[in-house]
Motif scaffolding. Structure first.
Motif, PDB file in Angstrom:
ATOM      1  N   THR A 134       0.787  -1.231   0.000  1.00 50.23           N
ATOM      2  CA  THR A 134       0.000   0.000   0.000  1.00 50.23           C
ATOM      3  C   THR A 134       0.822   1.286   0.000  1.00 50.23           C
ATOM      4  N   ALA A 137      -0.440   3.683  -2.567  1.00 54.57           N
ATOM      5  CA  ALA A 137      -1.625   4.434  -2.163  1.00 54.57           C
ATOM      6  C   ALA A 137      -1.236   5.580  -1.239  1.00 54.57           C
ATOM      7  N   LEU A 141      -2.294   9.322  -1.992  1.00 57.16           N
ATOM      8  CA  LEU A 141      -3.237   9.973  -1.087  1.00 57.16           C
ATOM      9  C   LEU A 141      -2.587  11.107  -0.297  1.00 57.16           C
ATOM     10  N   PHE A 180      -6.808   9.730  -7.911  1.00 56.70           N
ATOM     11  CA  PHE A 180      -7.360   9.406  -6.595  1.00 56.70           C
ATOM     12  C   PHE A 180      -7.411  10.650  -5.715  1.00 56.70           C
ATOM     13  N   TRP A 183      -9.733  11.334  -2.675  1.00 58.97           N
ATOM     14  CA  TRP A 183      -9.469  10.714  -1.374  1.00 58.97           C
ATOM     15  C   TRP A 183      -8.170  11.262  -0.751  1.00 58.97           C
ATOM     16  N   GLU A 187      -4.633   8.816   3.688  1.00 59.64           N
ATOM     17  CA  GLU A 187      -3.576   7.808   3.630  1.00 59.64           C
ATOM     18  C   GLU A 187      -3.508   6.917   4.873  1.00 59.64           C
ATOM     19  N   TRP A 195      -7.923  -0.332  -1.264  1.00 60.59           N
ATOM     20  CA  TRP A 195      -8.721  -0.169  -2.489  1.00 60.59           C
ATOM     21  C   TRP A 195      -7.910   0.537  -3.573  1.00 60.59           C
ATOM     22  N   VAL A 196      -7.246   1.611  -3.217  1.00 59.10           N
ATOM     23  CA  VAL A 196      -6.426   2.339  -4.194  1.00 59.10           C
ATOM     24  C   VAL A 196      -5.344   1.427  -4.760  1.00 59.10           C
ATOM     25  N   THR A 197      -4.676   0.697  -3.885  1.00 56.32           N
ATOM     26  CA  THR A 197      -3.606  -0.196  -4.338  1.00 56.32           C
ATOM     27  C   THR A 197      -4.138  -1.252  -5.291  1.00 56.32           C
ATOM     28  N   GLU A 199      -6.772  -1.071  -7.186  1.00 56.39           N
ATOM     29  CA  GLU A 199      -7.142  -0.442  -8.457  1.00 56.39           C
ATOM     30  C   GLU A 199      -5.917  -0.204  -9.325  1.00 56.39           C
ATOM     31  N   ALA A 243     -15.868   1.645  -4.742  1.00 58.70           N
ATOM     32  CA  ALA A 243     -15.000   2.727  -4.274  1.00 58.70           C
ATOM     33  C   ALA A 243     -15.442   3.190  -2.892  1.00 58.70           C
TER      34      ALA A 243
END
Length: 252
Positions: A134, A137, A141, A180, A183, A187, A195-197, A199, A243
């Motif tokens: 992550t 992300a 973020l 992203f 959001w 972080e 979720w970000v990772t 995606e 999301a």
């Protein structure tokens, strides 16, 4: 000319005409501002293939130990070179230290630089795509920088020529930027980070067509997870959930 530009000229010619490497989608990389290039990691050649083929300077996080000057002449030269070409130190000890160690990378993004990272954290042990960590992300973020997925194909080392590790006709495919920024500031939220990772990894998978394994590559490489268990963790794609809700202030 910077040291980066000085060294890039021969590297680019070597990669294009020696390896006969190609790149498609380079126009997807924003021309200005901080950008995160997130790539799969299949070969030691990955670290210079993409930087050699794109126009903007790429900053790569390198293990912090490589920057130490107290390890003898050779490591002193390596540390000088890494600093001269704009690389930044990354703490890879894990846990909280690793998260805090992203500071230099975050600063590079805030300075408007392109940062290249490999979310898997290590090279794939078998050519498949593994679960992303992550950190990618956290970078996105923390800074709001777009994440540009990059797929590296046919980059396996096939041998050596004149002592140089050789790759035959590798291909780099650059995808559309992922935004992203809605959001930004989340972080510390683990669900958002995962979720970000996922995606990002899904976007990489679309470019490469790799089989996805929902496990960390380091677990397989270390032997803490056997091949059979890794096979049982094959999934159609990373993540896939809805999301997460963005904070109200993000759209204000």
């Amino acid at each position: 000319m910077s040291w980066y530009g000085f060294f890039k000229v021969p590297f680019r010619q070597f990669v294009k005409h020696g390896y006969k490497a190609t790149i498609t989608g380079a126009e997807n990389i924003p021309r200005t501002g901080g950008v995160i290039l997130a790539s799969n990691h299949v070969s030691s050649a990955d670290t210079f293939l993409t930087p050699a083929l794109i126009d903007r300077q790429v900053t790569l996080p390198v293990k912090a130990e490589a920057f130490r000057r107290d390890q003898g002449l050779v490591w002193g030269v390596i540390g000088w070179f890494l600093k001269a070409v704009g690389m930044v130190p990354l703490d890879r000890t894990g846990g909280r230290a690793a998260l805090d160690g992203l500071g230099p990378v975050i600063e590079a993004l805030k300075e408007g630089r392109v940062v290249g990272i490999y979310p898997e954290g290590t090279r794939s042990p078998d050519g498949r795509l593994y679960q992303g960590r992550t950190g990618v992300a956290r970078l996105a973020l923390s800074t709001g920088a777009p994440v540009v997925p990059v797929g590296i194909l046919d980059a396996k080392i096939t041998g050596k020529k004149l002592g140089i590790p050789w790759v035959e006709r590798p291909r780099i495919v650059v995808g559309k930027p992922l935004d992203f920024s809605a959001w930004k500031g989340m972080e510390e939220d683990r669900a958002v980070g995962r979720w970000v990772t996922d995606e990002v990894m899904a976007a990489i998978q679309q470019l490469t067509g790799q089989t996805y394994v929902q496990a960390y590559a380091s677990s397989v490489k270390s032997g803490s997870m056997d091949a059979a268990e890794a096979d049982r963790r094959v999934r159609e794609r990373p993540g896939g959930g809805p999301a997460p809700q963005a904070p109200p202030t993000a759209s204000a």
